[in-house]
Design a protein around this motif. Structure first.
Motif, PDB file in Angstrom:
ATOM      1  N   ASP A  95      37.787  53.730  41.062  1.00 35.66           N
ATOM      2  CA  ASP A  95      37.076  52.470  40.859  1.00 35.66           C
ATOM      3  C   ASP A  95      37.961  51.394  40.237  1.00 35.66           C
ATOM      4  O   ASP A  95      37.494  50.551  39.490  1.00 35.66           O
ATOM      5  CB  ASP A  95      35.824  52.690  40.007  1.00 35.66           C
ATOM      6  N   THR A  96      39.258  51.423  40.570  1.00 34.50           N
ATOM      7  CA  THR A  96      40.184  50.455  39.987  1.00 34.50           C
ATOM      8  C   THR A  96      40.498  49.324  40.962  1.00 34.50           C
ATOM      9  O   THR A  96      40.184  49.398  42.147  1.00 34.50           O
ATOM     10  CB  THR A  96      41.511  51.134  39.587  1.00 34.50           C
ATOM     11  N   ASP A  97      41.124  48.290  40.436  1.00 33.79           N
ATOM     12  CA  ASP A  97      41.587  47.145  41.232  1.00 33.79           C
ATOM     13  C   ASP A  97      43.108  47.131  41.208  1.00 33.79           C
ATOM     14  O   ASP A  97      43.716  46.953  40.151  1.00 33.79           O
ATOM     15  CB  ASP A  97      41.027  45.847  40.639  1.00 33.79           C
ATOM     16  N   ILE A 102      40.185  41.470  39.341  1.00 38.59           N
ATOM     17  CA  ILE A 102      38.724  41.525  39.281  1.00 38.59           C
ATOM     18  C   ILE A 102      38.353  41.967  37.870  1.00 38.59           C
ATOM     19  O   ILE A 102      38.640  43.106  37.481  1.00 38.59           O
ATOM     20  CB  ILE A 102      38.145  42.492  40.337  1.00 38.59           C
ATOM     21  N   PRO A 103      37.736  41.097  37.097  1.00 41.64           N
ATOM     22  CA  PRO A 103      37.557  41.379  35.676  1.00 41.64           C
ATOM     23  C   PRO A 103      36.669  42.580  35.359  1.00 41.64           C
ATOM     24  O   PRO A 103      36.822  43.188  34.305  1.00 41.64           O
ATOM     25  CB  PRO A 103      36.940  40.095  35.116  1.00 41.64           C
ATOM     26  N   TYR A 104      35.777  42.960  36.240  1.00 38.97           N
ATOM     27  CA  TYR A 104      34.874  44.063  35.939  1.00 38.97           C
ATOM     28  C   TYR A 104      35.385  45.414  36.436  1.00 38.97           C
ATOM     29  O   TYR A 104      34.723  46.426  36.248  1.00 38.97           O
ATOM     30  CB  TYR A 104      33.468  43.799  36.472  1.00 38.97           C
ATOM     31  N   LEU A 105      36.594  45.444  37.023  1.00 35.85           N
ATOM     32  CA  LEU A 105      37.212  46.705  37.431  1.00 35.85           C
ATOM     33  C   LEU A 105      38.450  46.966  36.595  1.00 35.85           C
ATOM     34  O   LEU A 105      39.218  46.030  36.300  1.00 35.85           O
ATOM     35  CB  LEU A 105      37.610  46.672  38.918  1.00 35.85           C
ATOM     36  N   PRO A 106      38.695  48.220  36.244  1.00 35.62           N
ATOM     37  CA  PRO A 106      39.943  48.520  35.539  1.00 35.62           C
ATOM     38  C   PRO A 106      41.144  48.271  36.448  1.00 35.62           C
ATOM     39  O   PRO A 106      41.058  48.499  37.668  1.00 35.62           O
ATOM     40  CB  PRO A 106      39.831  50.011  35.218  1.00 35.62           C
ATOM     41  N   LYS A 107      42.232  47.796  35.867  1.00 32.36           N
ATOM     42  CA  LYS A 107      43.458  47.611  36.639  1.00 32.36           C
ATOM     43  C   LYS A 107      44.046  48.982  36.959  1.00 32.36           C
ATOM     44  O   LYS A 107      44.093  49.863  36.106  1.00 32.36           O
ATOM     45  CB  LYS A 107      44.471  46.776  35.852  1.00 32.36           C
TER      46      LYS A 107
END
Length: 110
Positions: A95-97, A102-107
């Motif tokens: 579930d990462t970016d 995307i501020p609501y996803l972990p990098k």
């Protein structure tokens, strides 16, 4: 970190489908898995239409949980039946970016 098992399945012999459809979601749930979709309603927005009868999307709490599901002895006969009666591609994403924008996803790391 949530992960998602994505299964593209092209059924070639549907003998396995009823038992699989009835039982496997309970085995997934035993490992924290929750089906978000198991659908044959596939609409292509871009690119080639996938050669799939259905696509399943299952959320698990971790990669370890997905692996425990896939390696569960209770799942083994269902997995073998699916493999014998379909052409399947299964993969897992987290579930990462990757871009980290995307501020609501972990990098994503690495």
């Amino acid at each position: 970190m949530a992960v998602f098992l994505i299964a593209h399945v092209k059924v070639t012999d549907d003998a396995w489908v009823p038992a699989y459809a009835e039982k496997v979601h309970d085995i997934a749930a035993k490992h924290g898995g929750k089906y978000l979709s198991r659908s044959g309603n596939i609409t292509t927005l871009e690119g080639e239409k996938p050669d799939s009868t259905l696509v399943a999307l299952i959320q698990f709490p971790s990669l370890e949980a997905v692996k425990a599901f896939a390696n569960d002895p209770e799942y083994a006969p269902f997995g073998k039946a699916r493999q014998d009666g379909s052409v399947s591609t299964l993969y897992v994403i987290d579930d990462t970016d990757l871009a980290g924008t995307i501020p609501y996803l972990p990098k994503a790391s690495g």
